[in-house]
Scaffold this motif. Structure first.
Motif, PDB file in Angstrom:
ATOM      1  N   MET A   1      -1.844  -9.662  -2.775  1.00  0.00           N
ATOM      2  CA  MET A   1      -2.049  -8.270  -2.458  1.00  0.00           C
ATOM      3  C   MET A   1      -0.708  -7.562  -2.593  1.00  0.00           C
ATOM      4  O   MET A   1       0.279  -7.991  -2.005  1.00  0.00           O
ATOM      5  CB  MET A   1      -2.577  -8.166  -1.018  1.00  0.00           C
ATOM      6  N   PRO A   2      -0.635  -6.482  -3.360  1.00  0.00           N
ATOM      7  CA  PRO A   2       0.632  -5.758  -3.455  1.00  0.00           C
ATOM      8  C   PRO A   2       0.975  -5.116  -2.113  1.00  0.00           C
ATOM      9  O   PRO A   2       0.126  -4.998  -1.231  1.00  0.00           O
ATOM     10  CB  PRO A   2       0.355  -4.697  -4.519  1.00  0.00           C
ATOM     11  N   ARG A   3       2.200  -4.695  -1.994  1.00  0.00           N
ATOM     12  CA  ARG A   3       2.653  -4.072  -0.750  1.00  0.00           C
ATOM     13  C   ARG A   3       1.696  -2.951  -0.361  1.00  0.00           C
ATOM     14  O   ARG A   3       1.419  -2.052  -1.142  1.00  0.00           O
ATOM     15  CB  ARG A   3       4.054  -3.541  -0.956  1.00  0.00           C
ATOM     16  N   SER A   4       1.217  -3.016   0.854  1.00  0.00           N
ATOM     17  CA  SER A   4       0.239  -2.053   1.334  1.00  0.00           C
ATOM     18  C   SER A   4       0.880  -0.710   1.649  1.00  0.00           C
ATOM     19  O   SER A   4       2.015  -0.639   2.110  1.00  0.00           O
ATOM     20  CB  SER A   4      -0.438  -2.594   2.596  1.00  0.00           C
ATOM     21  N   THR A   5       0.128   0.342   1.430  1.00  0.00           N
ATOM     22  CA  THR A   5       0.553   1.681   1.825  1.00  0.00           C
ATOM     23  C   THR A   5      -0.295   2.181   3.000  1.00  0.00           C
ATOM     24  O   THR A   5      -0.272   3.361   3.325  1.00  0.00           O
ATOM     25  CB  THR A   5       0.447   2.661   0.647  1.00  0.00           C
ATOM     26  N   ALA A   6      -1.035   1.271   3.624  1.00  0.00           N
ATOM     27  CA  ALA A   6      -1.879   1.640   4.766  1.00  0.00           C
ATOM     28  C   ALA A   6      -1.021   2.233   5.881  1.00  0.00           C
ATOM     29  O   ALA A   6       0.113   1.805   6.103  1.00  0.00           O
ATOM     30  CB  ALA A   6      -2.640   0.423   5.280  1.00  0.00           C
TER      31      ALA A   6
END
Length: 123
Positions: free
Chosen positions: A1-6
């Motif tokens: 999973m790429p770095r989350s922006t959540a």
């Protein structure tokens, strides 16, 4: 999973598509929320982190491409659990669980309890 922006942990978990990984991450989150009383749950570095109020992150977890990771950013705790961590896939501060069924939730709980017991230096 790429770095989350959540923006929050619920949003982070909503991005996880693998049901086994999601179950494991939710269980780790529940352990963190139970054992780290008084800690803040925040998003930092694109992953869920836990820090003492106003302090630095001491614990984090993430859904990586090849594994679920559990970050223990306290060298004193890692040293205190050296024997129990010896058989784990571990880097400088990260336990890597390549299969969700291999996650030792008792170990995770004990690491969280030790972290919460007293403040310490974060690497």
């Amino acid at each position: 999973m790429p770095r989350s922006t959540a923006e929050d942990v619920d949003g982070y978990l909503a991005e996880v598509v693998d049901p086994d990984r999601l179950t494991a991450l939710v269980r780790i989150r529940e352990l963190c929320r139970t054992e780290l009383a008084g800690y803040e749950e925040v998003m930092a570095w694109g992953m869920p982190c836990y820090r003492r109020r106003g302090g630095e992150a001491e614990i984090a977890f993430a859904n990586q491409k090849q594994y679920v990771s559990f970050y223990l950013m306290r060298p004193d705790i890692r040293e205190g659990f050296e024997e129990r961590l010896a058989d784990q896939d571990i880097g400088k501060g990260c336990l890597r669980f390549r299969r969700t069924e291999s996650i030792d939730y008792d170990l995770v709980r004990d690491l969280l309890r030790a972290t919460a017991a007293a403040p310490g230096e974060v690497c």
